[in-house]
Design a protein around this motif. Structure first.
Motif, short mmCIF file in Angstrom:
data_model
loop_
_atom_site.label_atom_id
_atom_site.label_comp_id
_atom_site.label_asym_id
_atom_site.label_seq_id
_atom_site.Cartn_x
_atom_site.Cartn_y
_atom_site.Cartn_z
N ILE A 169 0.87 -1.19 -0.02
CA ILE A 169 0.05 -0.06 -0.06
C ILE A 169 0.76 1.25 0.05
O ILE A 169 0.59 2.30 -0.68
N ALA A 170 2.04 1.01 0.94
CA ALA A 170 2.87 2.38 0.76
C ALA A 170 3.42 2.69 -0.62
O ALA A 170 3.60 3.88 -1.06
N GLY A 171 3.70 1.43 -1.48
CA GLY A 171 4.21 1.77 -2.70
C GLY A 171 3.23 2.45 -3.59
O GLY A 171 3.48 3.33 -4.31
N LYS A 172 2.02 2.08 -3.17
CA LYS A 172 0.83 2.44 -4.35
C LYS A 172 0.79 4.19 -3.94
O LYS A 172 0.54 4.99 -4.96
N ILE A 173 0.76 4.43 -2.77
CA ILE A 173 0.64 5.68 -2.30
C ILE A 173 1.76 6.70 -2.82
O ILE A 173 1.67 7.46 -3.36
N TYR A 174 3.04 6.00 -2.66
CA TYR A 174 4.19 6.58 -3.30
C TYR A 174 4.02 7.03 -4.91
O TYR A 174 4.37 8.20 -5.16
N LYS A 175 3.35 6.23 -5.47
CA LYS A 175 3.16 6.19 -7.09
C LYS A 175 2.10 7.57 -7.13
O LYS A 175 2.48 8.27 -7.99
N GLU A 176 1.39 7.54 -6.31
CA GLU A 176 0.21 8.95 -6.22
C GLU A 176 1.16 10.18 -5.98
O GLU A 176 0.90 11.32 -6.66
N ILE A 177 2.07 9.99 -5.15
CA ILE A 177 2.94 11.35 -4.78
C ILE A 177 3.32 11.76 -5.89
O ILE A 177 3.92 12.99 -6.38
N ARG A 178 4.18 10.60 -6.82
CA ARG A 178 4.95 11.02 -7.90
C ARG A 178 3.87 11.75 -8.91
O ARG A 178 4.53 12.81 -9.39
N GLU A 179 2.80 11.51 -8.97
CA GLU A 179 1.93 12.00 -9.84
C GLU A 179 1.64 13.50 -9.69
O GLU A 179 1.64 14.32 -10.32
N PHE A 180 1.61 13.56 -8.23
CA PHE A 180 1.24 15.12 -7.72
C PHE A 180 2.59 15.92 -7.94
O PHE A 180 2.61 17.02 -8.12
N ASN A 181 3.76 15.22 -7.86
CA ASN A 181 5.09 15.96 -8.36
C ASN A 181 5.21 16.33 -9.60
O ASN A 181 5.94 17.36 -9.91
N ILE A 182 4.42 15.34 -10.57
CA ILE A 182 4.51 16.00 -12.04
C ILE A 182 3.77 17.34 -12.03
O ILE A 182 4.06 18.11 -12.68
N GLN A 183 2.53 17.21 -11.55
CA GLN A 183 1.62 18.49 -11.58
C GLN A 183 2.45 19.48 -10.96
O GLN A 183 2.45 20.73 -11.33
N ARG A 184 2.92 19.48 -9.63
CA ARG A 184 3.84 20.43 -9.19
C ARG A 184 4.82 21.03 -10.17
O ARG A 184 5.00 22.31 -10.32
N SER A 185 5.70 20.09 -10.85
CA SER A 185 6.58 20.41 -11.77
C SER A 185 6.15 21.49 -12.99
O SER A 185 6.62 22.28 -13.50
N GLU A 186 5.13 20.79 -13.48
CA GLU A 186 4.31 21.49 -14.67
C GLU A 186 4.05 22.95 -14.17
O GLU A 186 4.17 23.82 -15.03
N ILE A 187 3.26 23.03 -12.95
CA ILE A 187 2.89 24.21 -12.41
C ILE A 187 4.19 25.20 -12.21
O ILE A 187 4.12 26.76 -12.55
N LYS A 188 5.24 24.64 -11.70
CA LYS A 188 6.55 25.62 -11.46
C LYS A 188 7.02 26.10 -12.98
O LYS A 188 7.49 27.10 -13.18
N ASN A 189 6.84 25.07 -13.84
CA ASN A 189 7.45 25.42 -15.38
C ASN A 189 6.79 26.43 -15.96
O ASN A 189 7.10 27.24 -16.52
N SER A 190 5.33 26.41 -15.64
CA SER A 190 4.46 27.42 -16.17
C SER A 190 4.83 28.86 -15.72
O SER A 190 4.94 29.98 -16.42
N ILE A 191 4.98 28.93 -14.29
CA ILE A 191 5.80 30.22 -13.73
C ILE A 191 6.99 30.54 -14.13
O ILE A 191 7.10 31.76 -14.61
#
Length: 116
Positions: free
Chosen positions: A72-94
């Motif tokens: 379960i921890a691994g599955k949650i970690y994969k979700e965190i990776r998705e959020f970090n992708i979104q975070r990177s996209e937002i930072k790049n747009s700025i």
């Protein structure tokens, strides 16, 4: 203290989430907050939402580790990776708006190597 605008907005969002969770960040947050352009308020709020989700998921991982439930921890970690992708996209747009450096991440290609 001088940061690229994208990093500045991201750091202030992190400090705000830490403060919401009982950690003292006022001196650093207030100092940086003065530098955040008003134009980036929407991006700041989006980053805060992402950081809140990551914070909560990190807490969930800690609980799963304490139960030795690494699946379960691994599955949650994969979700965190998705959020970090979104975070990177937002930072790049700025960064693009202010002719700053973009955050180069290659999460998607690496995900192909992870078996689910």
């Amino acid at each position: 203290m001088e940061y690229p605008i994208a990093e500045l907005v991201d750091r202030v969002a992190i400090f705000a989430v830490k403060a919401e969770n009982g950690l003292s960040t006022e001196p650093q947050r207030d100092l940086l907050l003065k530098e955040v352009p008003v134009l980036e308020l929407k991006k700041y709020l989006e980053l805060m939402k992402i950081h809140r989700a990551i914070w909560n998921m990190e807490e969930m991982i800690t609980v799963q580790y304490s139960k030795n439930d690494f699946s379960i921890a691994g599955k949650i970690y994969k979700e965190i990776r998705e959020f970090n992708i979104q975070r990177s996209e937002i930072k790049n747009s700025i960064a693009l708006r202010y002719n700053g450096f973009q955050d180069i991440k290659n999460f998607r290609q690496k995900d192909l190597l992870i078996k689910t």
